[in-house]
Structures are given as C-alpha cells and as structure tokens.
Design a protein around this motif. Structure first.
Motif, PDB file in Angstrom:
ATOM      1  N   PHE A   5      -1.877  -0.308 -16.118  1.00 34.16           N
ATOM      2  CA  PHE A   5      -2.752   0.027 -17.234  1.00 34.16           C
ATOM      3  C   PHE A   5      -4.179  -0.352 -16.876  1.00 34.16           C
ATOM      4  O   PHE A   5      -4.486  -1.527 -16.707  1.00 34.16           O
ATOM      5  CB  PHE A   5      -2.301  -0.718 -18.492  1.00 34.16           C
ATOM      6  N   GLN A   6      -5.050   0.604 -16.759  1.00 37.26           N
ATOM      7  CA  GLN A   6      -6.463   0.456 -16.440  1.00 37.26           C
ATOM      8  C   GLN A   6      -6.719  -0.258 -15.113  1.00 37.26           C
ATOM      9  O   GLN A   6      -7.704  -0.969 -14.955  1.00 37.26           O
ATOM     10  CB  GLN A   6      -7.192  -0.271 -17.566  1.00 37.26           C
ATOM     11  N   VAL A   7      -5.816  -0.113 -14.173  1.00 35.83           N
ATOM     12  CA  VAL A   7      -5.988  -0.674 -12.837  1.00 35.83           C
ATOM     13  C   VAL A   7      -5.551   0.393 -11.848  1.00 35.83           C
ATOM     14  O   VAL A   7      -4.505   1.012 -12.025  1.00 35.83           O
ATOM     15  CB  VAL A   7      -5.136  -1.944 -12.630  1.00 35.83           C
ATOM     16  N   SER A   8      -6.351   0.600 -10.814  1.00 42.28           N
ATOM     17  CA  SER A   8      -5.966   1.602  -9.820  1.00 42.28           C
ATOM     18  C   SER A   8      -4.831   1.046  -8.960  1.00 42.28           C
ATOM     19  O   SER A   8      -4.719  -0.167  -8.760  1.00 42.28           O
ATOM     20  CB  SER A   8      -7.158   1.966  -8.941  1.00 42.28           C
ATOM     21  N   PRO A   9      -3.990   1.916  -8.414  1.00 42.94           N
ATOM     22  CA  PRO A   9      -2.875   1.435  -7.579  1.00 42.94           C
ATOM     23  C   PRO A   9      -3.341   0.713  -6.315  1.00 42.94           C
ATOM     24  O   PRO A   9      -2.638  -0.136  -5.791  1.00 42.94           O
ATOM     25  CB  PRO A   9      -2.122   2.708  -7.213  1.00 42.94           C
ATOM     26  N   LEU A  10      -4.510   1.037  -5.837  1.00 42.83           N
ATOM     27  CA  LEU A  10      -5.033   0.386  -4.630  1.00 42.83           C
ATOM     28  C   LEU A  10      -6.249  -0.471  -4.975  1.00 42.83           C
ATOM     29  O   LEU A  10      -7.284  -0.415  -4.322  1.00 42.83           O
ATOM     30  CB  LEU A  10      -5.401   1.445  -3.586  1.00 42.83           C
ATOM     31  N   ASP A  11      -6.127  -1.291  -5.995  1.00 39.77           N
ATOM     32  CA  ASP A  11      -7.211  -2.158  -6.443  1.00 39.77           C
ATOM     33  C   ASP A  11      -7.582  -3.137  -5.329  1.00 39.77           C
ATOM     34  O   ASP A  11      -6.752  -3.952  -4.916  1.00 39.77           O
ATOM     35  CB  ASP A  11      -6.765  -2.920  -7.688  1.00 39.77           C
ATOM     36  N   PRO A  12      -8.810  -3.065  -4.833  1.00 36.34           N
ATOM     37  CA  PRO A  12      -9.184  -3.922  -3.697  1.00 36.34           C
ATOM     38  C   PRO A  12      -9.122  -5.419  -4.023  1.00 36.34           C
ATOM     39  O   PRO A  12      -8.726  -6.212  -3.163  1.00 36.34           O
ATOM     40  CB  PRO A  12     -10.613  -3.514  -3.365  1.00 36.34           C
ATOM     41  N   ALA A  13      -9.497  -5.793  -5.220  1.00 35.78           N
ATOM     42  CA  ALA A  13      -9.471  -7.223  -5.569  1.00 35.78           C
ATOM     43  C   ALA A  13      -8.047  -7.771  -5.500  1.00 35.78           C
ATOM     44  O   ALA A  13      -7.813  -8.876  -5.005  1.00 35.78           O
ATOM     45  CB  ALA A  13     -10.055  -7.429  -6.960  1.00 35.78           C
ATOM     46  N   THR A  14      -7.094  -7.002  -5.977  1.00 32.85           N
ATOM     47  CA  THR A  14      -5.693  -7.438  -5.941  1.00 32.85           C
ATOM     48  C   THR A  14      -5.182  -7.531  -4.512  1.00 32.85           C
ATOM     49  O   THR A  14      -4.498  -8.491  -4.147  1.00 32.85           O
ATOM     50  CB  THR A  14      -4.820  -6.465  -6.751  1.00 32.85           C
TER      51      THR A  14
ATOM     52  N   VAL B 132       0.841  -1.198   0.000  1.00 29.06           N
ATOM     53  CA  VAL B 132       0.000   0.000   0.000  1.00 29.06           C
ATOM     54  C   VAL B 132       0.875   1.247   0.000  1.00 29.06           C
ATOM     55  O   VAL B 132       0.616   2.206  -0.727  1.00 29.06           O
ATOM     56  CB  VAL B 132      -0.963  -0.005   1.204  1.00 29.06           C
ATOM     57  N   ALA B 133       1.931   1.229   0.795  1.00 27.95           N
ATOM     58  CA  ALA B 133       2.809   2.396   0.883  1.00 27.95           C
ATOM     59  C   ALA B 133       3.561   2.634  -0.433  1.00 27.95           C
ATOM     60  O   ALA B 133       3.769   3.788  -0.830  1.00 27.95           O
ATOM     61  CB  ALA B 133       3.809   2.209   2.021  1.00 27.95           C
ATOM     62  N   LEU B 134       3.945   1.590  -1.112  1.00 30.24           N
ATOM     63  CA  LEU B 134       4.736   1.724  -2.340  1.00 30.24           C
ATOM     64  C   LEU B 134       3.903   1.710  -3.627  1.00 30.24           C
ATOM     65  O   LEU B 134       4.460   1.823  -4.714  1.00 30.24           O
ATOM     66  CB  LEU B 134       5.777   0.603  -2.407  1.00 30.24           C
ATOM     67  N   SER B 135       2.599   1.604  -3.489  1.00 26.15           N
ATOM     68  CA  SER B 135       1.759   1.496  -4.687  1.00 26.15           C
ATOM     69  C   SER B 135       1.785   2.763  -5.535  1.00 26.15           C
ATOM     70  O   SER B 135       1.629   2.688  -6.757  1.00 26.15           O
ATOM     71  CB  SER B 135       0.326   1.160  -4.296  1.00 26.15           C
ATOM     72  N   GLN B 136       1.998   3.885  -4.933  1.00 32.04           N
ATOM     73  CA  GLN B 136       2.030   5.130  -5.708  1.00 32.04           C
ATOM     74  C   GLN B 136       3.263   5.197  -6.607  1.00 32.04           C
ATOM     75  O   GLN B 136       3.238   5.844  -7.645  1.00 32.04           O
ATOM     76  CB  GLN B 136       1.983   6.337  -4.770  1.00 32.04           C
ATOM     77  N   LEU B 137       4.334   4.542  -6.215  1.00 34.78           N
ATOM     78  CA  LEU B 137       5.529   4.521  -7.054  1.00 34.78           C
ATOM     79  C   LEU B 137       5.302   3.736  -8.350  1.00 34.78           C
ATOM     80  O   LEU B 137       5.892   4.045  -9.378  1.00 34.78           O
ATOM     81  CB  LEU B 137       6.704   3.910  -6.293  1.00 34.78           C
ATOM     82  N   LEU B 138       4.455   2.727  -8.277  1.00 38.87           N
ATOM     83  CA  LEU B 138       4.201   1.886  -9.441  1.00 38.87           C
ATOM     84  C   LEU B 138       2.959   2.310 -10.224  1.00 38.87           C
ATOM     85  O   LEU B 138       2.592   1.651 -11.187  1.00 38.87           O
ATOM     86  CB  LEU B 138       4.033   0.430  -9.000  1.00 38.87           C
TER      87      LEU B 138
END
Length: 65
Positions: A21-30, A10-16
């Motif tokens: 592509f067409q997926v949010s960085p904090l995708d709940p399903a993932t 969660v903390a590093l998701s903004q870096l990636l």
C-alpha cells in the motif's frame, strides 16, 4: 547470503506488489535499510561470543574439557 537474499527479493517483488500500500515493489530505502539492519544484528550476535572467547585463557579452557 545477503546478496542472494536481496537478489531473490528483487526477483519476487512483483509477486507481492498487490499486497503493498503506497510503496513501490522496488523501494530503494527498504532494499538498503533492511539488509544493513540484518547485517548489523548478525555482526552484534557474532561479536559478543567472540569478545568473551578472547578473554578466556586457552590452557584453562582445555583443562576444563
């Protein structure tokens, strides 16, 4: 370990975010499915040797050593 990994993700998701592509960085399903899958694989990896160890006679195992 699982909680620390999710917190770090969660903390590093903004870096990636730029690589997704067409997926949010904090995708709940993932963030739900991947830890559950890893937990199931780890449980299965522990279950098989533990099941085999319960079938072994302790005296016979000590005598073998």
């Amino acid at each position: 370990g699982l909680a620390a990994g999710v917190a770090a993700a969660v903390a590093l998701s903004q870096l990636l975010a730029g690589l997704l592509f067409q997926v949010s960085p904090l995708d709940p399903a993932t963030f739900i499915l991947v830890p559950v899958l890893l937990l199931m694989v780890a449980a299965l990896a522990c279950y098989a040797p533990a099941r085999r160890a319960t079938r072994t006679d302790p005296i016979e195992a000590l005598r073998y050593e």
